[in-house]
Write a protein that holds these residues in place. Structure first.
Motif, PDB file in Angstrom:
ATOM      1  N   SER A 215      10.776   2.907 -14.305  1.00  0.00           N
ATOM      2  CA  SER A 215      11.501   1.695 -13.922  1.00  0.00           C
ATOM      3  C   SER A 215      12.562   1.996 -12.874  1.00  0.00           C
ATOM      4  N   VAL A 216      13.267   3.107 -13.034  1.00  0.00           N
ATOM      5  CA  VAL A 216      14.260   3.502 -12.033  1.00  0.00           C
ATOM      6  C   VAL A 216      13.568   3.943 -10.743  1.00  0.00           C
ATOM      7  N   GLY A 217      12.475   4.673 -10.897  1.00  0.00           N
ATOM      8  CA  GLY A 217      11.776   5.208  -9.731  1.00  0.00           C
ATOM      9  C   GLY A 217      11.203   4.138  -8.823  1.00  0.00           C
ATOM     10  N   ILE A 218      10.694   3.047  -9.382  1.00  0.00           N
ATOM     11  CA  ILE A 218      10.115   2.006  -8.535  1.00  0.00           C
ATOM     12  C   ILE A 218      11.196   1.317  -7.710  1.00  0.00           C
ATOM     13  N   GLY A 219      12.402   1.183  -8.279  1.00  0.00           N
ATOM     14  CA  GLY A 219      13.501   0.591  -7.503  1.00  0.00           C
ATOM     15  C   GLY A 219      13.949   1.491  -6.365  1.00  0.00           C
ATOM     16  N   VAL A 220      14.087   2.777  -6.657  1.00  0.00           N
ATOM     17  CA  VAL A 220      14.476   3.729  -5.613  1.00  0.00           C
ATOM     18  C   VAL A 220      13.398   3.827  -4.547  1.00  0.00           C
ATOM     19  N   ALA A 221      12.143   3.743  -4.951  1.00  0.00           N
ATOM     20  CA  ALA A 221      11.047   3.821  -3.994  1.00  0.00           C
ATOM     21  C   ALA A 221      11.089   2.661  -3.005  1.00  0.00           C
ATOM     22  N   TRP A 222      11.420   1.470  -3.478  1.00  0.00           N
ATOM     23  CA  TRP A 222      11.515   0.321  -2.568  1.00  0.00           C
ATOM     24  C   TRP A 222      12.644   0.509  -1.563  1.00  0.00           C
ATOM     25  N   ILE A 223      13.763   1.034  -2.017  1.00  0.00           N
ATOM     26  CA  ILE A 223      14.879   1.270  -1.101  1.00  0.00           C
ATOM     27  C   ILE A 223      14.450   2.205   0.021  1.00  0.00           C
ATOM     28  N   CYS A 224      13.755   3.261  -0.336  1.00  0.00           N
ATOM     29  CA  CYS A 224      13.416   4.278   0.659  1.00  0.00           C
ATOM     30  C   CYS A 224      12.242   3.882   1.536  1.00  0.00           C
ATOM     31  N   VAL A 225      11.273   3.146   0.988  1.00  0.00           N
ATOM     32  CA  VAL A 225      10.155   2.747   1.834  1.00  0.00           C
ATOM     33  C   VAL A 225      10.611   1.743   2.878  1.00  0.00           C
ATOM     34  N   VAL A 226      11.524   0.855   2.521  1.00  0.00           N
ATOM     35  CA  VAL A 226      12.050  -0.101   3.497  1.00  0.00           C
ATOM     36  C   VAL A 226      12.870   0.625   4.560  1.00  0.00           C
ATOM     37  N   SER A 227      13.688   1.578   4.135  1.00  0.00           N
ATOM     38  CA  SER A 227      14.478   2.345   5.098  1.00  0.00           C
ATOM     39  C   SER A 227      13.583   3.146   6.032  1.00  0.00           C
ATOM     40  N   ALA A 228      12.529   3.754   5.478  1.00  0.00           N
ATOM     41  CA  ALA A 228      11.611   4.523   6.313  1.00  0.00           C
ATOM     42  C   ALA A 228      10.868   3.624   7.290  1.00  0.00           C
ATOM     43  N   GLU A 229      10.507   2.427   6.872  1.00  0.00           N
ATOM     44  CA  GLU A 229       9.848   1.483   7.774  1.00  0.00           C
ATOM     45  C   GLU A 229      10.773   1.056   8.904  1.00  0.00           C
ATOM     46  N   MET A 230      12.047   0.923   8.598  1.00  0.00           N
ATOM     47  CA  MET A 230      13.005   0.559   9.645  1.00  0.00           C
ATOM     48  C   MET A 230      13.156   1.679  10.679  1.00  0.00           C
TER      49      MET A 230
ATOM     50  N   ILE B  74       0.840  -1.207   0.000  1.00  0.00           N
ATOM     51  CA  ILE B  74       0.000   0.000   0.000  1.00  0.00           C
ATOM     52  C   ILE B  74       0.869   1.250   0.000  1.00  0.00           C
ATOM     53  N   ARG B  75       1.909   1.250   0.814  1.00  0.00           N
ATOM     54  CA  ARG B  75       2.789   2.417   0.882  1.00  0.00           C
ATOM     55  C   ARG B  75       3.512   2.647  -0.438  1.00  0.00           C
ATOM     56  N   ILE B  76       4.044   1.581  -1.027  1.00  0.00           N
ATOM     57  CA  ILE B  76       4.825   1.748  -2.247  1.00  0.00           C
ATOM     58  C   ILE B  76       3.934   2.151  -3.414  1.00  0.00           C
ATOM     59  N   LEU B  77       2.745   1.567  -3.512  1.00  0.00           N
ATOM     60  CA  LEU B  77       1.859   1.903  -4.615  1.00  0.00           C
ATOM     61  C   LEU B  77       1.318   3.318  -4.488  1.00  0.00           C
ATOM     62  N   THR B  78       1.030   3.746  -3.266  1.00  0.00           N
ATOM     63  CA  THR B  78       0.535   5.113  -3.074  1.00  0.00           C
ATOM     64  C   THR B  78       1.613   6.142  -3.383  1.00  0.00           C
ATOM     65  N   GLY B  79       2.787   5.973  -2.775  1.00  0.00           N
ATOM     66  CA  GLY B  79       3.865   6.928  -3.002  1.00  0.00           C
ATOM     67  C   GLY B  79       4.350   6.927  -4.436  1.00  0.00           C
ATOM     68  N   PHE B  80       4.507   5.748  -5.017  1.00  0.00           N
ATOM     69  CA  PHE B  80       4.986   5.666  -6.396  1.00  0.00           C
ATOM     70  C   PHE B  80       3.926   6.158  -7.373  1.00  0.00           C
TER      71      PHE B  80
ATOM     72  N   VAL C  98       4.791   7.424   3.228  1.00  0.00           N
ATOM     73  CA  VAL C  98       4.330   7.620   1.855  1.00  0.00           C
ATOM     74  C   VAL C  98       5.010   8.844   1.230  1.00  0.00           C
ATOM     75  N   PHE C  99       5.166   9.902   2.018  1.00  0.00           N
ATOM     76  CA  PHE C  99       5.831  11.107   1.512  1.00  0.00           C
ATOM     77  C   PHE C  99       7.283  10.818   1.145  1.00  0.00           C
ATOM     78  N   ILE C 100       7.987  10.066   1.976  1.00  0.00           N
ATOM     79  CA  ILE C 100       9.375   9.724   1.680  1.00  0.00           C
ATOM     80  C   ILE C 100       9.466   8.881   0.412  1.00  0.00           C
ATOM     81  N   THR C 101       8.541   7.933   0.257  1.00  0.00           N
ATOM     82  CA  THR C 101       8.504   7.114  -0.956  1.00  0.00           C
ATOM     83  C   THR C 101       8.239   7.964  -2.182  1.00  0.00           C
ATOM     84  N   PHE C 102       7.297   8.886  -2.057  1.00  0.00           N
ATOM     85  CA  PHE C 102       6.999   9.801  -3.166  1.00  0.00           C
ATOM     86  C   PHE C 102       8.217  10.659  -3.503  1.00  0.00           C
TER      87      PHE C 102
END
Length: 287
Positions: A212-227, A93-99, A154-158
């Protein structure tokens, strides 16, 4: 009459055999590529099992890492719990919303920066100043801006996914040949005709490259933000497993993140190929 008789002969002797020969060869190449990819993964897994099971120390201390069998057991245990699927759904949900927000606003901003001198002069400097800032550095700002952790993540992912999409779209728009626009205007087309018939279709390859680049970067940041500030999610659960010294659980989280990232990236690329099906592909150019 001679032309009418020669044409069918040429069609039968050149086109049809080419189709018969090319298709099996292409199928064989596709299956061979899949087998090679699967074999490379199996070799990597086998090497991991060998190094960790035998407590081998080279430049890396493999004796401190869990074996493949331990990770598989932990994975099977996680699949039987409700928490695993809650974390999975929360991260998606977080990645799809932010991305999704980054994709829409990134494309619109990129087109505006590429087409409008006034917009480039007023908004362009702000985007260039904000673009080099790592998304993780914005975590304190997100905490101050949003009262809830969910909105902050979500903001960080965006923020992370917005700039690759925007920059790629801007470059794609500016790289379009001016001849295309001149042709539409010569035929009486308006500014909207140029935008809908030239700019948007012509920039699609660059847009999907940025997505394609953005979805990869978004995963990196959403995981970091969750941590850092999450309460649910794959990243939060992976960090929690590390704090309680559950190393197989850590690798379960890492593998889950990799599978999710691969699946979403593959989905973006598949949509991109379907949308830009009219473009010549590498195989077609090679012929």
């Amino acid at each position: 009459m001679s032309t009418g008789t020669i044409t069918p002969v040429l069609g039968q002797s050149t086109v049809e055999p080419a189709v018969r020969v090319t298709r099996p060869r292409r199928d064989f190449t596709t299956w061979r590529s899949r087998v090679v990819r699967l074999t490379s993964v199996l070799v990597a897994v086998g090497a991991w099992q060998f190094l960790t099971a035998n407590d081998i120390r080279l430049w890396v201390r493999f004796d401190t890492l869990p074996t493949v069998t331990e990770i598989v057991r932990a994975f099977r245990h996680q699949l039987g719990t409700e928490t695993f699927y809650l974390d999975l759904g929360q991260s998606l949900i977080r990645i799809l919303t932010g991305f999704g927000l980054a994709a829409v606003l990134g494309v619109l901003t990129g087109v505006a920066l590429g087409r409008s001198r006034w917009f480039a002069d007023t908004v362009g400097p702000i985007t260039e100043l904000a673009r080099p800032i790592p998304a993780i550095a914005v975590v304190p700002v997100a905490i101050l801006l949003f009262p809830e952790d969910e909105a902050g993540i979500v903001f960080i992912t965006f923020f992370a996914a917005f700039f690759p999409v925007m920059v790629s779209t801007r470059h794609a728009v500016r790289a379009l040949p001016t001849l295309w626009e001149d042709s539409v205007r010569t035929l009486g087309g308006s500014r909207w005709d140029v935008l809908l018939r030239v700019v948007l279709p012509g920039s699609l390859p660059g847009v999907f490259s940025g997505l394609s680049v953005g979805i990869g970067v978004a995963w990196i940041c959403v995981v970091s933000a969750e941590m850092i500030s999450g309460r649910l999610g794959v990243g939060y659960r992976t960090w929690q497993a590390y704090t309680i010294v559950d190393y197989p659980g850590v690798f379960v989280g890492i593998i889950t993140i990799g599978v999710l990232g691969y699946g979403t990236s593959a989905a973006v690329e598949l949509i991109g190929r379907r949308v830009t099906h009219w473009l010549p592909r590498v195989q077609e150019v090679a012929k």
